[in-house]
Design an enzyme around this catalytic site. Structure first.
Site, PDB file in Angstrom:
ATOM      1  N   GLU A 282      -5.662   5.800   4.405  1.00 41.76           N
ATOM      2  CA  GLU A 282      -6.339   5.290   3.207  1.00 41.76           C
ATOM      3  C   GLU A 282      -7.470   4.354   3.610  1.00 41.76           C
ATOM      4  O   GLU A 282      -7.229   3.245   4.100  1.00 41.76           O
ATOM      5  CB  GLU A 282      -5.352   4.553   2.290  1.00 41.76           C
ATOM      6  CG  GLU A 282      -6.063   4.070   1.023  1.00 41.76           C
ATOM      7  CD  GLU A 282      -5.157   3.332   0.051  1.00 41.76           C
ATOM      8  OE1 GLU A 282      -3.936   3.370   0.226  1.00 41.76           O
ATOM      9  OE2 GLU A 282      -5.702   2.707  -0.877  1.00 41.76           O
ATOM     10  N   LYS A 414      16.957   3.406  -0.053  1.00 40.43           N
ATOM     11  CA  LYS A 414      15.842   4.325  -0.338  1.00 40.43           C
ATOM     12  C   LYS A 414      15.719   4.719  -1.808  1.00 40.43           C
ATOM     13  O   LYS A 414      15.248   5.804  -2.127  1.00 40.43           O
ATOM     14  CB  LYS A 414      15.933   5.574   0.546  1.00 40.43           C
ATOM     15  CG  LYS A 414      15.954   5.230   2.020  1.00 40.43           C
ATOM     16  CD  LYS A 414      16.191   6.404   2.932  1.00 40.43           C
ATOM     17  CE  LYS A 414      16.260   5.936   4.374  1.00 40.43           C
ATOM     18  NZ  LYS A 414      16.572   6.970   5.330  1.00 40.43           N
ATOM     19  N   ASP A 490      11.719   3.277   9.279  1.00 41.73           N
ATOM     20  CA  ASP A 490      12.013   4.432   8.423  1.00 41.73           C
ATOM     21  C   ASP A 490      11.101   4.349   7.196  1.00 41.73           C
ATOM     22  O   ASP A 490      11.291   3.483   6.333  1.00 41.73           O
ATOM     23  CB  ASP A 490      13.492   4.381   8.005  1.00 41.73           C
ATOM     24  CG  ASP A 490      13.909   5.635   7.240  1.00 41.73           C
ATOM     25  OD1 ASP A 490      13.018   6.315   6.701  1.00 41.73           O
ATOM     26  OD2 ASP A 490      15.119   5.910   7.192  1.00 41.73           O
ATOM     27  N   HIS A 588     -14.286   1.014  -2.561  1.00 45.00           N
ATOM     28  CA  HIS A 588     -13.619   2.291  -2.304  1.00 45.00           C
ATOM     29  C   HIS A 588     -14.633   3.410  -2.142  1.00 45.00           C
ATOM     30  O   HIS A 588     -14.443   4.317  -1.341  1.00 45.00           O
ATOM     31  CB  HIS A 588     -12.617   2.621  -3.411  1.00 45.00           C
ATOM     32  CG  HIS A 588     -11.242   2.133  -3.087  1.00 45.00           C
ATOM     33  ND1 HIS A 588     -10.279   2.944  -2.542  1.00 45.00           N
ATOM     34  CD2 HIS A 588     -10.694   0.912  -3.164  1.00 45.00           C
ATOM     35  CE1 HIS A 588      -9.188   2.242  -2.334  1.00 45.00           C
ATOM     36  NE2 HIS A 588      -9.411   0.993  -2.708  1.00 45.00           N
TER      37      HIS A 588
END
Ligand code: ADP
Length: 603
Positions: A282, A414, A490, A588
Site C-alpha cells: 500500500e 482470529k 501470524d 494517495h
C-alpha cells in the site's frame, strides 16, 4: 532526443530487434541499432526524405538536360561548369542517402533472416500443442519468451523448449508438440511429474519421498502448471530455503510471494531508536508512518507501558446438566485449586506459566478461558498443550465432562471479540506522546484543535455510530499487518491485534497535543512460527528482538509489542493529520497512483 535514436529500453526477456514489441518500444518501424545518416539531421524524418528526394530528381533532371544540350552543341562532355559540378555532388550525396535509407534495409531483408531463437511469437499465429503427460492436449500460441509474464493474473503457460512427447501427435504435420515447462526439468524428474499429474503420487508426499524440499517444490509446481494449464512464471521458485518451512510454516509449496519491505523511523520509543520494517504494497503507508515518527522524534519521543502479557485458549466442555457445568466452573475458579492446576498446566513448557482461568456458561456448556505467559513465543501451541494437560487432569474428577473442542471461540483467536477487547489477549500495551504545537503545525501541517476535534468525531463518535468493536482508531490494522508480515507473525491475528483506541487531547492551555493508543491484544512472538525464516528473522534482528531473549524470557516479544504500538501511534498521528488538513486524497494520488501507465506495465 529523437525517438528513433533512443536505444531500446531493457526488457525482461530477449527481444528481437525486428519484433513488434521492439518496434513499438523504439517508436518506429525499424530497429534502434540500425541508425541512418539522416538521423544526424535536425529535421524530422519525412522532411529529410522529401529534401533528398527533391534534390535527387532535380539534379538528375538538370544533368540530363545539360547532357542533351552539350550533345546538340557538340560541347565535350568532360568540360563541366561550376553549376554542373555542384549538381554532380548533389546527385552523389542524395543517391548515397537514398540507398542508405531504403536500399540497405531492402537488401538485408532479402539476405538476412531472423535467427531461430528470437522472439517471433508476436508476428506468427502458429498454434502448438501443449502436452501434459497423457492428459488432454492444450492448444496454445507459441511464445518462446523466457521472461515471466510479470503481474498478469492469468498468464498463459510459458513455453520454452519444443519437445516431442506423444508419437500420435508427433505425426501431425502442422502442429508442434511442446510441454508447459517454464524451465527444463531434469530427466529423472519427468517420471515423478507424470505420476503427480496422473494422480498416482500424492503431491503432499513429495518432500518425504524425495528428501529434498526444493526439488519437491519444483516438481509440484511443474505438475500443477501441467494440470491447470496455467503458468506460475511470475511466482519465484529460486532463492528460498524450502527446508526451513517444512513441517512448520507451509505445506505443499510451489514458490513464494514477494512483498516489499519499507522502513519507517527512527521511532524514538522509551529512549531508544527503532527502524521499523513494514511489509506492504500500500503506497503512502510507510511514508505516512515515517512522518508520524518524525513528529514524535522532534517532540522528544513516545513512552509505552506493557499492561499485561498472557495468551489465551478456551476449550468448550459439555455436561448433562447446567448444574454440573457450574460445579466445574466453581472448581477451576476457586483460588484454592489454582496452584495444583497451574503445576499441571505449566508442564507444557518451561516458558508457560498459568495466570488465570475465567469461565463463561451457556446452559450446560462451559467455556474456560485459560491465560498464560509464553516467554518469547506468541504462545498458541504452548497454551493449547497446557490446556490439554489440565483437561486430562480434570477428567478424573469430572468423568461426565465431555470435551467438545480444545478451542470453543471464547479464546478468541482470529475473530473480532469483545472478550479480547475487554480482557486482553497476548500483550496489552498503551503508548503515548506529547506533540508540541509547533510540530503539529510544521511537520503534520495541521493544528492541535483540528486533530482533537477530528479524533473525537471520527475515531470515537464515528466508530461508536458504526458499532465498532475495538476499532476506535484511524488505521491501526495497516501498521499491525505490515509489521506482522515483515517480522513473521501470524497475519490472521491482525484481527484482534489491531484493536486500538486512539485518544487525542489538547494540553498546556491548548498549545500541545497529547496522543495515545491503547491496544489490549497484540499477539506477537520472536520465536516459533514464521519468525525463524531468513527474511523475517532479519527484520526482527533490525529491531534487536530476534529469537529468544537470553536474560529474560519474554523480553523480546514484549519489546516487539511496544514497537508495534509506537508505530501505530506514529501512523495514527500522520493519517489523522492528513485527513484534518484535507491532504489524504492528494497524497494517495501521489504515492498510490504511479505515474506509470499501468496498462503498459502489465501488457
Ligand atoms: P507458539 O506457541 O507461538 O506457536 P511454538 O510452540 O511454535 O510457538 O514455539 C515455541 C518454542 O520455542 C517452544 O518449543 C519453546 O520451548 C521454544 N522456546 C525457546 N526459547 C523460548 C523463549 N524465550 N520463549 C518461548 N519459547 C521459547
Amino acid at each position: 532526443m529523437d525517438a528513433r535514436r533512443r536505444p531500446a529500453k531493457p526488457l525482461d526477456g530477449p527481444v528481437h530487434p525486428r519484433s513488434k514489441q521492439h518496434r513499438a518500444d523504439v517508436g518506429v518501424a525499424g530497429d534502434a541499432s540500425s541508425l541512418k545518416a539522416s538521423d544526424a539531421l535536425p529535421l524530422p524524418l519525412y522532411l529529410t526524405n522529401a529534401v533528398f528526394f527533391t534534390l535527387f530528381f532535380s539534379v538528375v533532371y538538370y544533368l540530363l538536360s545539360r547532357w542533351r544540350e552539350k550533345i546538340r552543341t557538340s560541347t565535350p562532355l568532360h568540360l563541366v561548369t561550376p553549376a554542373e559540378m555542384a549538381a554532380i555532388v548533389a546527385f552523389v550525396a542524395s543517391f548515397i542517402y537514398l540507398v542508405g535509407f531504403f536500399g540497405v534495409d531492402f537488401v538485408q531483408s532479402l539476405i538476412l533472416r531472423p535467427a531461430g531463437d528470437v522472439w517471433t511469437a508476436d508476428d506468427e499465429d502458429d498454434e502448438v500443442v501443449v502436452a501434459g503427460a497423457d492428459h488432454d492436449k492444450i492448444l496454445l500460441k507459441e511464445d518462446s519468451r523466457s521472461s515471466p509474464c510479470g503481474q498478469a493474473l492469468d498468464c498463459e503457460p510459458v513455453v520454452q523448449k519444443p519437445k516431442l512427447v506423444d508419437p500420435v501427435v508427433q505425426d501431425a504435420p502442422k502442429e508442434k508438440v511442446i510441454e508447459a515447462v517454464p524451465s527444463a526439468m531434469p530427466e529423472e524428474d519427468e517420471e515423478i511429474i507424470k505420476s503427480v499429474v496422473e494422480g498416482k503420487m500424492p503431491s503432499y508426499s513429495l518432500e518425504s519421498k524425495l528428501g529434498d524440499c526444493k526439488r519437491a517444490a519444483a516438481i509440484r509446481r511443474e505438475a500443477l502448471q501441467r494440470i491447470t494449464g496455467k503458468s506460475l512464471s511470475g511466482l519465484p521458485l529460486e532463492g528460498f530455503d524450502y527446508e526451513s518451512i517444512l513441517g512448520q510454516c507451509c505445506e505443499m509449496p510451489v514458490g513464494y510471494v514477494q512483498i516489499p519491505v519499507g522502513i519507517a523511523g527512527p521511532l524514538l520509543l522509551d529512549g531508544r531508536e527503532y527502524s521499523v520494517p513494514m511489509a506492504t504494497t500500500e503506497g503512502c503507508l510507510v511514508a505516512s508512518t515515517n512522518r508520524g515518527c518524525k513528529a514524535i522524534f522532534v517532540s522528544g519521543g513516545a513512552t509505552s507501558v506493557l499492561l499485561r502479557d498472557g495468551m489465551t485458549r478456551a476449550p468448550i466442555v459439555r455436561f448433562a446438566t447446567a448444574k454440573r457445568a457450574a460445579d466445574l466452573k466453581f472448581f477451576v475458579e476457586n483460588p484454592a485449586n489454582f496452584e495444583s492446576l497451574a503445576v499441571i498446566f505449566n508442564r507444557s513448557s518451561r516458558f508457560a506459566r498459568l495466570q488465570s482461568i475465567k469461565c463463561a456458561i451457556a446452559g450446560k456448556n462451559l467455556y474456560m478461558r485459560f491465560s498464560c505467559s509464553t516467554g518469547d513465543a506468541m504462545g498458541m501451541n504452548m497454551v493449547s498443550k497446557g490446556v490439554q494437560n489440565v483437561l486430562d487432569f480434570l477428567q478424573s474428577d469430572f468423568p461426565d465432562m465431555d470435551v467438545l473442542g480444545i478451542s470453543g471461540n471464547f479464546c478468541a483467536d482470529k475473530k473480532p471479540a469483545a472478550v479480547n477487547w475487554i480482557e486482553g489477549r497476548g500483550k496489552s500495551v498503551v503508548c503515548e506522546a506529547t506533540i508540541k504545537g509547533d510540530v503539529v503545525r510544521k511537520v503534520l501541517k495541521t493544528s492541535v484543535e483540528a486533530l482533537v476535534e477530528l479524533n473525537m468525531l471520527k475515531n470515537l463518535t464515528g466508530s461508536a455510530m458504526a458499532g465498532a468493536l475495538g476499532g476506535f482508531n484511524a488505521h491501526a490494522s495497516n501498521i499491525v499487518a505490515a509489521i506482522f508480515i515483515a517480522t513473521g507473525q501470524d497475519p490472521a491475528q491482525n484481527v484482534e491485534s489491531s484493536h486500538c483506541i486512539t485518544m487525542m487531547e489538547a494540553i498546556n492551555d491548548g498549545k500541545d497535543l497529547h496522543v495515545s493508543v491503547t491496544m489490549p491484544s497484540i499477539e506477537v512472538g520472536t520465536v516459533g512460527g514464521g519468525t525463524q525464516l531468513a527474511s523475517q528473522s532479519a527484520c526482527l534482528n533490525l529491531l534487536g528482538v530476534k529469537g529468544a531473549n537470553k536474560e529474560l524470557a519474554g523480553a523480546n516479544s514484549r519489546l516487539l509489542a511496544t514497537v508495534v504500538s509506537g508505530a501505530v501511534l506514529a501512523a495514527e498521528l500522520s493519517l489523522m493529520s492528513a485527513i484534518a488538513a484535507g491532504q489524504l486524497v492528494k497524497s494517495h494520488m501521489k504515492y498510490n497512483r504511479s505515474s506509470k501507465d499501468v496498462t503498459k506495465v502489465s501488457s
